[in-house]
Design a protein around this motif. Structure first.
Motif, PDB file in Angstrom:
ATOM      1  N   LEU A  80       9.325  -4.197  -0.497  1.00 47.80           N
ATOM      2  CA  LEU A  80       8.380  -3.940  -1.584  1.00 47.80           C
ATOM      3  C   LEU A  80       8.847  -2.711  -2.357  1.00 47.80           C
ATOM      4  CD1 LEU A  80       5.347  -4.503   0.730  1.00 47.80           C
ATOM      5  CD2 LEU A  80       5.859  -5.952  -1.216  1.00 47.80           C
ATOM      6  N   GLN A 119       0.029  -4.496   1.846  1.00 48.13           N
ATOM      7  CA  GLN A 119       0.966  -5.537   2.313  1.00 48.13           C
ATOM      8  C   GLN A 119       1.459  -5.290   3.742  1.00 48.13           C
ATOM      9  OE1 GLN A 119       2.266  -8.312   0.481  1.00 48.13           O
ATOM     10  NE2 GLN A 119       0.587  -7.876  -0.926  1.00 48.13           N
ATOM     11  N   GLN A 120       0.886  -4.273   4.416  1.00 47.43           N
ATOM     12  CA  GLN A 120       1.228  -3.956   5.813  1.00 47.43           C
ATOM     13  C   GLN A 120       2.673  -3.486   6.044  1.00 47.43           C
ATOM     14  OE1 GLN A 120      -1.078  -7.056   5.891  1.00 47.43           O
ATOM     15  NE2 GLN A 120      -2.528  -5.367   6.034  1.00 47.43           N
ATOM     16  N   ILE A 121       3.181  -2.649   5.163  1.00 46.22           N
ATOM     17  CA  ILE A 121       4.492  -2.057   5.465  1.00 46.22           C
ATOM     18  C   ILE A 121       4.366  -1.165   6.697  1.00 46.22           C
ATOM     19  CG2 ILE A 121       5.276  -2.083   3.057  1.00 46.22           C
ATOM     20  CD1 ILE A 121       4.861   1.102   3.199  1.00 46.22           C
ATOM     21  N   ILE A 143      13.448  -9.831   5.674  1.00 43.67           N
ATOM     22  CA  ILE A 143      12.546  -8.689   5.511  1.00 43.67           C
ATOM     23  C   ILE A 143      11.979  -8.714   4.091  1.00 43.67           C
ATOM     24  CG2 ILE A 143      12.349  -6.151   5.589  1.00 43.67           C
ATOM     25  CD1 ILE A 143      13.307  -7.156   8.264  1.00 43.67           C
ATOM     26  N   THR A 144      10.690  -8.456   3.966  1.00 43.42           N
ATOM     27  CA  THR A 144      10.104  -8.295   2.632  1.00 43.42           C
ATOM     28  C   THR A 144      10.262  -6.839   2.208  1.00 43.42           C
ATOM     29  OG1 THR A 144       8.477 -10.028   3.079  1.00 43.42           O
ATOM     30  CG2 THR A 144       7.994  -8.543   1.258  1.00 43.42           C
ATOM     31  N   THR A 147       6.775  -5.206  11.352  1.00 45.75           N
ATOM     32  CA  THR A 147       5.976  -6.108  10.501  1.00 45.75           C
ATOM     33  C   THR A 147       6.863  -6.907   9.546  1.00 45.75           C
ATOM     34  OG1 THR A 147       5.690  -4.435   8.757  1.00 45.75           O
ATOM     35  CG2 THR A 147       4.034  -4.491  10.511  1.00 45.75           C
ATOM     36  N   LYS A 148       8.167  -6.559   9.516  1.00 41.39           N
ATOM     37  CA  LYS A 148       9.140  -7.197   8.596  1.00 41.39           C
ATOM     38  C   LYS A 148       8.782  -6.926   7.135  1.00 41.39           C
ATOM     39  CE  LYS A 148      11.425  -9.020  12.027  1.00 41.39           C
ATOM     40  NZ  LYS A 148      12.646  -8.338  12.446  1.00 41.39           N
ATOM     41  N   LYS A 149       8.091  -5.797   6.924  1.00 36.25           N
ATOM     42  CA  LYS A 149       7.735  -5.398   5.558  1.00 36.25           C
ATOM     43  C   LYS A 149       8.057  -3.916   5.376  1.00 36.25           C
ATOM     44  CE  LYS A 149       4.350  -8.985   4.802  1.00 36.25           C
ATOM     45  NZ  LYS A 149       2.940  -9.351   4.653  1.00 36.25           N
ATOM     46  N   THR A 167      11.732  -1.977  11.373  1.00 36.75           N
ATOM     47  CA  THR A 167      10.438  -2.584  11.054  1.00 36.75           C
ATOM     48  C   THR A 167      10.014  -3.660  12.061  1.00 36.75           C
ATOM     49  OG1 THR A 167       9.156  -3.765   9.371  1.00 36.75           O
ATOM     50  CG2 THR A 167      11.518  -4.256   9.448  1.00 36.75           C
TER      51      THR A 167
END
Length: 259
Positions: A138, A173-175, A135-136, A107-109, A105
């Motif tokens: 979701l 959320q821009q994953i 990292i987020t 975007t860190k999502k 990743t």
């Protein structure tokens, strides 16, 4: 060693793993159980999942399997520790591919589409904690997806509507990575590719599981010889025609079995 590789799942989804295993280990025979009568496992209690996993394991062992792939994320996260402690063969488990997603990743999502049984498990949370620092992640429960895949409705309007509901909040959320946390879900990849932007990477565990299976067979001296008389036996306790529609190739026998 001529004995087959045993594989079980809560239905047809684990055939996505079976295909990778057959591709990577072309001399190995396999025995696959599609427990479609009890699908989805993700909605069941931990105790129910454990009992179903024991039932499937003992059937495979009684038919001579030398290694067992628990081709179901929910069964892995809820039962594999027990199975490893109580049975004498090696077990290969499946878990959502958080680590490669975290490495990939930008975007860190990262989005994870999985069953309730996987998302609520301690193994999933420990894996996320271990590999997804900074990292987020979701999480999205894919409620209803397994049932539609089991009914051979991958390309249905209902499937697209469900996926839209599940994907949009993650896209907002821009994953940039979507982890498929259920072995049924790779069958959704053609639909997902149509629905997702090109810059989103879809990640599943199939090839990694096949590679790990090969490694464990080699390590334990369990590889079949090249002269092995190849046979792929697949059983379902529900609709034979649906299981047949997910598999093809030589040396395959698909039939109904009460278990």
């Amino acid at each position: 060693m001529h004995s087959p590789i045993g594989i079980f799942d809560s239905g047809v989804g684990g055939t996505s793993i079976w295909k990778e295993v057959v591709k990577m280990l072309p001399h190995e025979s396999t025995l696959y159980l599609a427990d479609s009568a009890n699908a989805p496992y993700g909605e069941k209690s931990k105790e129910e999942i454990l009992q179903l996993s024991i039932k499937n394991t003992e059937l495979l062992l009684n038919r001579g399997c030398k290694i067992i792939i628990v081709a179901c994320n929910t069964a892995t996260t809820n039962a594999i520790d027990y199975l490893r402690e109580h049975y004498p063969v090696p077990f290969i488990g499946i878990e959502p591919a958080i680590k490669p997603a975290a490495l990939h990743t930008k975007t860190k999502k990262v989005g994870v589409l999985a069953t309730k049984g996987t998302l609520s498990s301690s193994l999933f949370h420990n894996t996320s904690k271990l590999f997804a620092e900074g990292i987020t992640v979701l999480e999205q429960e894919g409620k209803g997806l397994v049932e539609l895949i089991e009914a051979n409705k991958v390309y249905s309007t209902e499937m697209r509507e469900l996926l839209t509901t599940f994907l949009n909040p993650m896209l907002d959320q821009q994953i940039d990575c979507l982890v498929l946390g259920c072995t049924h879900y790779p069958y959704l990849i053609p639909v997902l590719k149509e629905m997702l932007p090109d810059d989103i990477t879809i990640i599943d565990s199939g090839e990694a599981v096949a590679r790990q299976t090969k490694t464990i067979l080699e390590k334990n001296g369990l590889l079949a010889p090249e002269t092995n008389h190849l046979k792929h036996t697949l059983y379902t306790n529900k609709n034979v025609d649906i299981l047949k529609s997910f598999v093809d190739g030589p040396n395959i026998e698909v039939s109904h079995l009460e278990f």
